[in-house]
Write an enzyme that holds these catalytic residues in place. Sequence first.
Site, PDB file in Angstrom:
ATOM      1  N   SER A  75     103.807 -50.440 -46.040  1.00 11.75           N
ATOM      2  CA  SER A  75     105.745 -49.638 -45.768  1.00 11.75           C
ATOM      3  C   SER A  75     106.449 -51.152 -45.745  1.00 11.75           C
ATOM      4  O   SER A  75     105.957 -52.637 -45.713  1.00 11.75           O
ATOM      5  CB  SER A  75     105.728 -49.950 -44.249  1.00 11.75           C
ATOM      6  OG  SER A  75     105.340 -51.360 -43.257  1.00 11.75           O
TER       7      SER A  75
ATOM      8  N   GLU B  87     104.532 -53.902 -52.997  1.00 11.10           N
ATOM      9  CA  GLU B  87     105.380 -52.168 -53.637  1.00 11.10           C
ATOM     10  C   GLU B  87     105.903 -51.825 -52.500  1.00 11.10           C
ATOM     11  O   GLU B  87     104.399 -51.403 -51.402  1.00 11.10           O
ATOM     12  CB  GLU B  87     104.214 -52.088 -54.186  1.00 11.10           C
ATOM     13  CG  GLU B  87     104.220 -50.641 -54.701  1.00 11.10           C
ATOM     14  CD  GLU B  87     104.082 -49.357 -54.078  1.00 11.10           C
ATOM     15  OE1 GLU B  87     104.514 -49.078 -53.706  1.00 11.10           O
ATOM     16  OE2 GLU B  87     103.285 -48.573 -54.604  1.00 11.10           O
TER      17      GLU B  87
ATOM     18  N   CYS C  40     104.727 -42.734 -52.192  1.00  4.62           N
ATOM     19  CA  CYS C  40     105.234 -44.218 -52.560  1.00  4.62           C
ATOM     20  C   CYS C  40     106.302 -43.482 -53.386  1.00  4.62           C
ATOM     21  O   CYS C  40     106.637 -44.247 -53.587  1.00  4.62           O
ATOM     22  CB  CYS C  40     105.060 -45.205 -52.497  1.00  4.62           C
ATOM     23  SG  CYS C  40     103.489 -45.094 -54.034  1.00  4.62           S
TER      24      CYS C  40
ATOM     25  N   GLU D 238     113.826 -43.798 -46.830  1.00 10.21           N
ATOM     26  CA  GLU D 238     112.151 -42.948 -46.825  1.00 10.21           C
ATOM     27  C   GLU D 238     111.770 -41.841 -45.995  1.00 10.21           C
ATOM     28  O   GLU D 238     111.626 -42.154 -44.693  1.00 10.21           O
ATOM     29  CB  GLU D 238     111.392 -44.198 -47.011  1.00 10.21           C
ATOM     30  CG  GLU D 238     110.203 -43.471 -47.627  1.00 10.21           C
ATOM     31  CD  GLU D 238     108.442 -44.427 -48.997  1.00 10.21           C
ATOM     32  OE1 GLU D 238     109.295 -45.215 -48.506  1.00 10.21           O
ATOM     33  OE2 GLU D 238     108.272 -44.093 -49.286  1.00 10.21           O
TER      34      GLU D 238
HETATM   35  P1  NAP Z   1     102.298 -51.270 -43.581  1.00 12.61           P
HETATM   36  O1  NAP Z   1     101.606 -50.994 -42.038  1.00 12.61           O
HETATM   37  O2  NAP Z   1     102.310 -51.559 -44.053  1.00 12.61           O
HETATM   38  O3  NAP Z   1     100.041 -51.786 -43.783  1.00 12.61           O
HETATM   39  C1  NAP Z   1      99.967 -51.508 -44.986  1.00 12.61           C
HETATM   40  C2  NAP Z   1      98.940 -53.630 -44.425  1.00 12.61           C
HETATM   41  O4  NAP Z   1      99.858 -54.889 -44.419  1.00 12.61           O
HETATM   42  C3  NAP Z   1      97.843 -52.913 -43.037  1.00 12.61           C
HETATM   43  O5  NAP Z   1      96.678 -54.141 -43.527  1.00 12.61           O
HETATM   44  C4  NAP Z   1      99.151 -53.855 -42.514  1.00 12.61           C
HETATM   45  O6  NAP Z   1      97.714 -54.322 -41.270  1.00 12.61           O
HETATM   46  C5  NAP Z   1      99.484 -55.350 -43.115  1.00 12.61           C
HETATM   47  N1  NAP Z   1     100.851 -55.493 -42.470  1.00 12.61           N
HETATM   48  C6  NAP Z   1     101.308 -54.789 -41.431  1.00 12.61           C
HETATM   49  N2  NAP Z   1     102.379 -55.454 -41.260  1.00 12.61           N
HETATM   50  C7  NAP Z   1     101.581 -56.633 -41.057  1.00 12.61           C
HETATM   51  C8  NAP Z   1     103.229 -58.211 -41.024  1.00 12.61           C
HETATM   52  N3  NAP Z   1     103.663 -58.087 -40.400  1.00 12.61           N
HETATM   53  N4  NAP Z   1     102.343 -59.049 -41.395  1.00 12.61           N
HETATM   54  C9  NAP Z   1     101.232 -59.617 -42.121  1.00 12.61           C
HETATM   55  N5  NAP Z   1     100.098 -58.089 -42.620  1.00 12.61           N
HETATM   56  C10 NAP Z   1     100.698 -57.065 -42.468  1.00 12.61           C
HETATM   57  O7  NAP Z   1     100.999 -49.528 -44.606  1.00 12.61           O
HETATM   58  P2  NAP Z   1     100.517 -48.125 -44.443  1.00 12.61           P
HETATM   59  O8  NAP Z   1      99.632 -48.962 -42.700  1.00 12.61           O
HETATM   60  O9  NAP Z   1     100.639 -47.936 -45.658  1.00 12.61           O
HETATM   61  O10 NAP Z   1     101.929 -47.362 -43.835  1.00 12.61           O
HETATM   62  C11 NAP Z   1     102.464 -47.768 -42.205  1.00 12.61           C
HETATM   63  C12 NAP Z   1     104.077 -46.792 -42.446  1.00 12.61           C
HETATM   64  O11 NAP Z   1     104.558 -46.904 -43.315  1.00 12.61           O
HETATM   65  C13 NAP Z   1     103.971 -45.703 -43.128  1.00 12.61           C
HETATM   66  O12 NAP Z   1     104.160 -44.778 -41.240  1.00 12.61           O
HETATM   67  C14 NAP Z   1     105.370 -45.527 -43.378  1.00 12.61           C
HETATM   68  O13 NAP Z   1     106.212 -44.259 -42.938  1.00 12.61           O
HETATM   69  C15 NAP Z   1     105.067 -45.874 -44.009  1.00 12.61           C
HETATM   70  N6  NAP Z   1     105.491 -46.158 -45.386  1.00 12.61           N
HETATM   71  C16 NAP Z   1     104.273 -46.495 -46.180  1.00 12.61           C
HETATM   72  C17 NAP Z   1     103.939 -46.593 -47.102  1.00 12.61           C
HETATM   73  C18 NAP Z   1     103.133 -46.555 -48.703  1.00 12.61           C
HETATM   74  O14 NAP Z   1     102.947 -46.435 -49.640  1.00 12.61           O
HETATM   75  N7  NAP Z   1     102.149 -47.187 -48.219  1.00 12.61           N
HETATM   76  C19 NAP Z   1     105.412 -46.331 -48.206  1.00 12.61           C
HETATM   77  C20 NAP Z   1     106.557 -46.016 -47.603  1.00 12.61           C
HETATM   78  C21 NAP Z   1     106.483 -46.216 -45.972  1.00 12.61           C
HETATM   79  P3  NAP Z   1      97.848 -53.936 -40.038  1.00 12.61           P
HETATM   80  O15 NAP Z   1      98.412 -52.156 -39.997  1.00 12.61           O
HETATM   81  O16 NAP Z   1      96.836 -54.586 -39.030  1.00 12.61           O
HETATM   82  O17 NAP Z   1      98.982 -54.112 -39.350  1.00 12.61           O
END
Ligand code: NAP
Length: 524
Positions: free
Chosen positions: A244, A267, A303, A394
């Site tokens: 995210s 990304e 994405c 998004e």
């Molecule tokens: P994410 O929440 O950003 O998590 C990705 C990784 O980063 C996880 O291992 C997470 O650990 C870690 N992380 C998150 N916040 C952090 C912080 N502040 N400091 C250090 N590490 C951190 O991505 P996601 O799980 O793929 O997606 C979750 C949300 O992101 C979705 O609800 C979606 O709306 C949005 N999103 C994702 C994408 C994609 O391509 N994956 C694209 C657009 C939007 P933890 O889980 O332990 O916190």
Amino acid sequence: MSTHIYGKSLINGEWVTGSEGTVTGLNPATNEALEPEFSLLGADQLDQATAAAKDAFASYRATTPEERAAFLDEIAEQIEARREDILARATQETGLPEARLTGETSRTSNQLRLFAKVLRHGNDNSVRIDPAQPDRTPAPRVDIRQRRVPLGPVAVFGASNFPLAFSTAGGDTASALAAGCPVVFKAHNAHPGTSEIVAQAIQAAIDKQGLHPGVFNLVFGPGAKIGQRLVSDPSITAVGFTGSRTGGMAIFHTANERPKPIPVYAEMSAVNPVFVLPGALDDAAGLAEGFFGSVTGSAGQLCTKPGLLFLPAGDAGDKFVAALAEHFNNSHGQTMLTKNIANAWLEATSKLRSQDGVRVAGEGAAGEGENAPAPVIFDTDLATFESNDVLEVELFGPASLVIRYNTVDDLIRVIDGLEGQLTATFQAAESDFAEVEKLLPHVEEIAGRILFGGWPTGVEVGHAMVHGGPFPATTNGSTTSVGTLAIERFQRPVAYQSFPESLRPAPVRDANPWDVPQVFDGQF
Ligand code: NAP
């Protein structure tokens, strides 16, 4: 399943029980917990993982390209040997269909094998040699030779939506290992068992190749604690992240605030605009079918999902919207990756529904089980789009927004105002070529990959691919996280001036013992 899952972190070749509580994986189709529990690391335990990676760096950076290539090939073999267990576990943890996960497993092992080929060809060294010119006037030129060296231990964060190809042994890990960098991988809590099985495959490959056990470490813990500490650790020299925008930016800021800042290749988010030109509407039905498939595949959790489609106003455009609405009206929801992601999507689409001038053009029914909301397509006009930033956000799920425009000049103005994107797509016929030529320089300014026809979902892993783009698609638009160019992110160039042949590193020697491509005096 024959693989035993420990529910532990892998540190320096040992499975370590974390000291900070436990989590379980959840089946998003039922919201039921999956065995076993995974213990979460304390800060001291995380420090052992980064220390192991640092310790492994000296011997790993000294491996030959053939040794690293054989290691990557062996990881691919070990993943394939566990394919059935990986698929069984990943299906339960993510709700993604088995066919999609089968393809993703192959993509993951093929990516490792492709990077092994790059190492064997020596392309990762990017060698340049400017030989001495002792007779040059007015001043002689010294001998200068450049190659790339690995940065050091890399922290990798995987995304929820690619439990294999952007996770434990995914593109960031593969490129860091290919570059000669040990990895500390922060496991994603949405697919902990899948992460562990793949880590076991990497561990087996390390053992078989006789490498230092700290070359790869898998750590479990919350991102806000363990992830932040990992990025702050002085042993870590770069970060690869997919996920995210919130998570990516939190990591980016931490990395930049360190006493010694490090590069972050994150990304993050994109809405991947599609520009439909009038000629493409000759096949409005085919276009609608293709767009529907791209928006709703993998429950829209890609994405590269096209989140905006710009469509000419008028009858032909109306026919396209009608055909598209029918596809959505007949559709059913698929299980999303997690309850949180499904809830976030419901919240975001409900916000869009409440915006003035935005209409629901078509909507399906919820799917079976939990967390399978109905796909939905919205439409609006250009003036509404341009006056409301909410419409460019998004939507991570099976939804998209159609925007009606009148002229190509309108489109140019809109493109110039869009944020950075992973992709942008033209849907056009030969009768539209003049307009595409006019739009192309503007689109190049905002996107990492530009398609003429086809759909942006599905990213080929090759030498020419760019999966990147200007902020906020990524934090560093000068490179890519997919494809072989990604290896260079975890290296830096070093120049050797006036070195005797016997002291020169192998790739820059005249004798060229590794047989790598050398750019000699500017010529291949
Ligand atoms: P994410 O929440 O950003 O998590 C990705 C990784 O980063 C996880 O291992 C997470 O650990 C870690 N992380 C998150 N916040 C952090 C912080 N502040 N400091 C250090 N590490 C951190 O991505 P996601 O799980 O793929 O997606 C979750 C949300 O992101 C979705 O609800 C979606 O709306 C949005 N999103 C994702 C994408 C994609 O391509 N994956 C694209 C657009 C939007 P933890 O889980 O332990 O916190």
